[in-house]
Design a protein around this motif. Structure first.
Motif, short mmCIF file in Angstrom:
data_model
loop_
_atom_site.label_atom_id
_atom_site.label_comp_id
_atom_site.label_asym_id
_atom_site.label_seq_id
_atom_site.Cartn_x
_atom_site.Cartn_y
_atom_site.Cartn_z
N LYS A 129 -32.71 -38.31 1.84
CA LYS A 129 -31.87 -37.59 2.80
C LYS A 129 -31.22 -38.53 3.81
CE LYS A 129 -33.33 -33.44 1.50
NZ LYS A 129 -32.56 -32.24 1.26
N ILE A 132 -28.12 -37.47 5.58
CA ILE A 132 -28.09 -36.09 6.06
C ILE A 132 -28.39 -36.05 7.56
CG2 ILE A 132 -29.25 -33.82 5.80
CD1 ILE A 132 -27.70 -34.64 3.30
N LEU A 137 -32.25 -30.97 8.18
CA LEU A 137 -33.51 -31.20 7.47
C LEU A 137 -34.42 -29.99 7.63
CD1 LEU A 137 -34.35 -34.82 8.68
CD2 LEU A 137 -33.35 -34.16 6.47
#
Ligand SMILES: Nc1ncnc2c1ncn2[C@@H]1O[C@H](COP(=O)(O)OP(=O)(O)OP(=O)(O)O)[C@@H](O)[C@H]1O
Ligand SMILES: [Mg+2]
Length: 238
Positions: A129, A132, A137
Motif C-alpha cells: 500500500k 496509498i 487504509l
C-alpha cells in the motif's frame, strides 16, 4: 532499552496529580502492558515517559539516563524514545511512504531510505500500500503504519497507547504479533497500554495495573493473568 520509574507523580495542572508515586521497572527488551479502567491515568503515565505530561516529579531513567526535565524532542532524538499516541497517529492525506518519510524527517537521507526499505520488508501489508493515502487504509493497516512510522528513528524504547483499539479480532492478532516481532527484530523495550488486556498480557513479560492513578499491582505478566481479582475486574473472567 530499560525503563525505570521511581516515585513518579504526573499531571497536567500544578498540584493536581493524575498518576501518583509510580515505581516500575521494565528490563531491556522486555514487553510490559499497562491495564486499568478508563481515566485511570494510563495515557498520562506513557506521556510522562515521553515528556508530554507537563507536571512530572520523581525519576524517569531510560537506558540508564535520567530524562525527567529533558524535552520531548531530545528524548526522541538523543534517548531514542518513540511514542505512538492513542489517536491521530498517522497523517491521513499523506501516503504510506510519505508518512514514513515524515517519521524519519530528522534521520539522515541515506539512513532514511534504508530504514524505509527494512520496514517495508518487515511489514509487507504496508509495502503493498506504499502509494496509498493513510486515510484510505483499514484500521489495522493504519495502526501498523503508526508503528512503522515510530520505528523510523530506530528507537530503543517504544511506547504504544492502545495499538489494538478498534481492530477486528484477526487484525488484533496481527497487531500483537507485530508488536512481538518488533521487539524481537528491532531490539526495543516496549511499554504499551491496552484495553485488550488478556491478549496484550499474553505477549508481555510484565504487567502493570493502574487504578485511579495508583499502581494497584505489577509483576510478571503470567501472575497478573492468573490473579483472580484482576481477572474478575479487568480480564473479563467470570
Ligand atoms: N491534556 C490533558 N489535560 C488535562 N487533563 C487531562 C489531559 N489528558 C488527560 N487528562 C485527565 O487525566 C485523567 C487520566 O486520563 P488518561 O487519558 O491518562 O486516562 P487513561 O487511563 O488513558 O484513559 P482511557 O482508558 O480512557 O484512555 C483524566 O481525568 C483526564 O481527564
Ligand atoms: Mg488512554
Amino acid at each position: 532499552m530499560s525503563i525505570e520509574l521511581r516515585g513518579v507523580t504526573a499531571g497536567y495542572v500544578q498540584d493536581v496529580p493524575v498518576v501518583r508515586n509510580i515505581d516500575m521497572h521494565v528490563p531491556t527488551k522486555a514487553i510490559a502492558t499497562v491495564i486499568g479502567p478508563n481515566g485511570s491515568g494510563k495515557s498520562t503515565l506513557l506521556r510522562s515517559v515521553v515528556g508530554q505530561t507537563p507536571q512530572t516529579t520523581g525519576s524517569i531513567v531510560v537506558d540508564g539516563a535520567e530524562v525527567r526535565g529533558v524535552s520531548a524532542h531530545r528524548r526522541v532524538i538523543e534517548h531514542r524514545v518513540a511514542f505512538v499516541p492513542q489517536v491521530a497517529n498517522v497523517f491521513g492525506p499523506l501516503t504510506v511512504m510519505e508518512n514514513l518519510e515524515v517519521g524519519g524527517a530528522r534521520v539522515p537521507r541515506k539512513q532514511q531510505r534504508r530504514r524505509i526499505s527494512e520496514l517495508l520488508d518487515t511489514y509487507p501489508d504496508l509495502a503493498a500500500k506504499r502509494r496509498i493515502r493513510a486515510e484510505s487504509l483499514s484500521g489495522g493497516q493504519r495502526q501498523l503504519l503508526a508503528l512503522a512510522r515510530a520505528l523510523m528513528t530506530s528507537p530503543t524504547t517504544l511506547l504504544l497507547d492502545e495499538p489494538s483499539a478498534g481492530l477486528s479480532p484477526a487484525m488484533m492478532d496481527s497487531m500483537f504479533d507485530a508488536v512481538r516481532n518488533t521487539r524481537d527484530l528491532h531490539d526495543v523495550t516496549v511499554l504499551l497500554v491496552e484495553q485488550n488486556a488478556v491478549q496484550s498480557l499474553e505477549i508481555s513479560d510484565f504487567g502493570v495495573v493502574l487504578v485511579a492513578g495508583e499502581l494497584a499491582m505489577h509483576g510478571p505478566a503470567r501472575d497478573i493473568l492468573s490473579d483472580p481479582t484482576v481477572g474478575r475486574l479487568y480480564l473479563g473472567a467470570a
